[in-house]
Design a protein around this motif. Structure first.
Motif, PDB file in Angstrom:
ATOM      1  N   ARG A 101       0.854  -1.196   0.000  1.00  0.00           N
ATOM      2  CA  ARG A 101       0.000   0.000   0.000  1.00  0.00           C
ATOM      3  C   ARG A 101       0.887   1.243   0.000  1.00  0.00           C
ATOM      4  NH1 ARG A 101      -2.710   2.528   4.487  1.00  0.00           N
ATOM      5  NH2 ARG A 101      -0.739   2.172   5.579  1.00  0.00           N
ATOM      6  N   ILE A 102       0.566   2.190  -0.894  1.00  0.00           N
ATOM      7  CA  ILE A 102       1.343   3.432  -0.983  1.00  0.00           C
ATOM      8  C   ILE A 102       0.403   4.631  -1.108  1.00  0.00           C
ATOM      9  CG2 ILE A 102       3.288   2.245  -2.093  1.00  0.00           C
ATOM     10  CD1 ILE A 102       2.411   3.802  -4.692  1.00  0.00           C
ATOM     11  N   PHE A 103       1.011   5.823  -1.075  1.00  0.00           N
ATOM     12  CA  PHE A 103       0.286   7.079  -1.217  1.00  0.00           C
ATOM     13  C   PHE A 103       0.967   7.922  -2.295  1.00  0.00           C
ATOM     14  CE2 PHE A 103      -0.082   5.414   3.038  1.00  0.00           C
ATOM     15  CZ  PHE A 103      -1.447   5.449   3.278  1.00  0.00           C
ATOM     16  N   SER A 104       0.371   9.089  -2.598  1.00  0.00           N
ATOM     17  CA  SER A 104       0.902   9.878  -3.721  1.00  0.00           C
ATOM     18  C   SER A 104       1.389  11.267  -3.302  1.00  0.00           C
ATOM     19  CB  SER A 104      -0.146   9.995  -4.832  1.00  0.00           C
ATOM     20  OG  SER A 104      -1.399  10.424  -4.326  1.00  0.00           O
ATOM     21  N   PHE A 105       2.032  11.341  -2.139  1.00  0.00           N
ATOM     22  CA  PHE A 105       2.801  12.493  -1.701  1.00  0.00           C
ATOM     23  C   PHE A 105       1.942  13.696  -1.282  1.00  0.00           C
ATOM     24  CE2 PHE A 105       5.531   9.930  -4.372  1.00  0.00           C
ATOM     25  CZ  PHE A 105       6.672   9.828  -3.592  1.00  0.00           C
ATOM     26  N   TYR A 106       2.444  14.355  -0.241  1.00  0.00           N
ATOM     27  CA  TYR A 106       1.841  15.593   0.238  1.00  0.00           C
ATOM     28  C   TYR A 106       2.314  16.774  -0.608  1.00  0.00           C
ATOM     29  CZ  TYR A 106       0.495  13.133   4.538  1.00  0.00           C
ATOM     30  OH  TYR A 106      -0.051  12.272   5.450  1.00  0.00           O
ATOM     31  N   PRO A 107       1.630  17.898  -0.503  1.00  0.00           N
ATOM     32  CA  PRO A 107       2.118  19.108  -1.181  1.00  0.00           C
ATOM     33  C   PRO A 107       3.516  19.479  -0.692  1.00  0.00           C
ATOM     34  CG  PRO A 107      -0.121  19.421  -0.361  1.00  0.00           C
ATOM     35  CD  PRO A 107       0.373  18.124   0.220  1.00  0.00           C
ATOM     36  N   PRO A 108       4.203  20.358  -1.388  1.00  0.00           N
ATOM     37  CA  PRO A 108       5.537  20.775  -0.946  1.00  0.00           C
ATOM     38  C   PRO A 108       5.527  21.239   0.508  1.00  0.00           C
ATOM     39  CG  PRO A 108       5.066  21.658  -3.113  1.00  0.00           C
ATOM     40  CD  PRO A 108       3.799  21.030  -2.633  1.00  0.00           C
ATOM     41  N   ALA A 109       6.615  20.968   1.196  1.00  0.00           N
ATOM     42  CA  ALA A 109       6.686  21.282   2.624  1.00  0.00           C
ATOM     43  C   ALA A 109       6.448  22.764   2.898  1.00  0.00           C
ATOM     44  CB  ALA A 109       8.046  20.860   3.178  1.00  0.00           C
ATOM     45  N   GLN A 110       6.929  23.608   2.018  1.00  0.00           N
ATOM     46  CA  GLN A 110       6.783  25.035   2.248  1.00  0.00           C
ATOM     47  C   GLN A 110       5.351  25.515   2.021  1.00  0.00           C
ATOM     48  OE1 GLN A 110       8.665  23.696  -0.129  1.00  0.00           O
ATOM     49  NE2 GLN A 110       8.517  24.769  -2.077  1.00  0.00           N
ATOM     50  N   LYS A 149      -6.863  11.522   2.260  1.00  0.00           N
ATOM     51  CA  LYS A 149      -7.010  12.974   2.283  1.00  0.00           C
ATOM     52  C   LYS A 149      -5.654  13.675   2.377  1.00  0.00           C
ATOM     53  CE  LYS A 149      -9.419  16.673   4.773  1.00  0.00           C
ATOM     54  NZ  LYS A 149     -10.338  16.989   5.902  1.00  0.00           N
ATOM     55  N   ALA A 150      -5.500  14.736   1.595  1.00  0.00           N
ATOM     56  CA  ALA A 150      -4.354  15.646   1.606  1.00  0.00           C
ATOM     57  C   ALA A 150      -3.180  15.200   0.757  1.00  0.00           C
ATOM     58  CB  ALA A 150      -3.876  15.956   3.024  1.00  0.00           C
ATOM     59  N   ILE A 151      -3.210  13.974   0.207  1.00  0.00           N
ATOM     60  CA  ILE A 151      -2.176  13.600  -0.749  1.00  0.00           C
ATOM     61  C   ILE A 151      -2.624  14.031  -2.154  1.00  0.00           C
ATOM     62  CG2 ILE A 151      -1.405  11.658   0.664  1.00  0.00           C
ATOM     63  CD1 ILE A 151      -2.835   9.823  -1.385  1.00  0.00           C
TER      64      ILE A 151
END
Length: 279
Positions: A101-110, A149-151
């Motif tokens: 199981r994987i996800f598709s990354f959060y928005p840029p840290a900044q 949510k959020a990825i």
């Protein structure tokens, strides 16, 4: 025939208690996410071997690795994350499971808490996922993407964008209706129909209109209709309980033994009422 599994760390951090409750609920597979509060990717080789032996002796298969891969900002070091990804492949092979199981990354840290335009980092998300898919294909394991949510791939449109663009049998879709609801998306029929060509795995939790978690059938997901449709479409994969009834955290939910039993029995009651056999 469908097969039931569970994120058993929702029961207890203790593997023996996880196994006892799973067996009492007639569930013979596990989505391994954590044992003794240690994430599956942080377990040592010896710990992985010990867990595998204990599960095998109990008659419990590992359905999937519940990894946190892709739960980092898209602008974090991808080279470092690939080291962690390669560990997930090694653990999956050691535990004889074909799924990670994987996800598709959060928005840029900044960008803070997800307020940047996803279009600005779409290409990097896809590039990262394509490289991980290439490695998964070489190893003979499948990546199953959860619409959390959020990825990047939390909405129907962006999830379909990923699935269509990557278009690989080693990158497939988890159908998680409660996650769609938390993103103000309609899980059924909208998300189901849109992602059906890539559907490979199902997560079972439910959410009420007020945002609180519920057992299947007591929230807004319309689980009876979803399960009827899955059967009519010939689905024969895993259906994994992930109820989050006591706590829903960023990396791990928790229910405890009694609430987990409630969630298990709610799902199994729906399946029995529709006369859908399961193992």
């Amino acid at each position: 025939m469908i097969r039931l599994s569970a994120f058993a760390d929702e029961i207890s951090p203790d593997l023996n208690e996880q196994i006892a409750v799973l067996k009492s609920e007639n569930i013979h597979a596990i989505d391994l996410r954590a044992v003794d509060h240690i994430n599956v990717l942080d377990l040592s080789d010896q710990q992985v071997q010990n867990i595998k032996r204990t599960l095998t002796e109990a008659g419990i298969a590992v359905a999937a690795i519940g990894s946190p891969i892709g739960k980092v900002p898209i602008d974090s070091s991808f080279e470092d994350h690939l080291v962690r990804f390669d560990r997930s492949v090694a653990v999956a092979k050691a535990l004889d499971t074909r799924y990670i199981r994987i996800f598709s990354f959060y928005p840029p840290a900044q960008a803070g808490t997800g307020d940047s335009d996803p279009a600005t980092y779409r290409d990097q998300v896809i590039s990262n996922l394509q490289e991980m898919t290439r490695r998964a294909r070489a190893a003979g394991v499948r990546l199953i993407h959860e619409n959390e949510k959020a990825i990047y791939g939390d909405t129907i449109a962006r999830n379909v964008d990923l699935l269509k663009t990557i278009n690989d049998e080693y990158f497939r879709s988890v159908f998680d209706p409660a996650n769609y609801l938390q993103c103000d998306q309609t899980p059924y029929p909208d998300a189901y129909e849109a992602t059906l060509p890539w559907l490979e795995y199902v997560h079972v939790k439910d959410v009420r209109a007020d945002g609180s978690m519920a057992v299947a059938g007591e929230g807004e997901s319309d689980w009876p209709a979803i399960l009827q449709r899955l059967r009519s479409d010939g689905y024969n994969g895993y259906i994994a309980l992930e109820p989050h009834l006591a706590n829903s955290g960023q990396y791990q939910g928790f229910s405890g033994p009694e609430l987990f039993r409630r969630a298990s029995q709610a799902l199994q009651t729906i399946l029995r009422n529709m006369d859908w056999s399961y193992a």
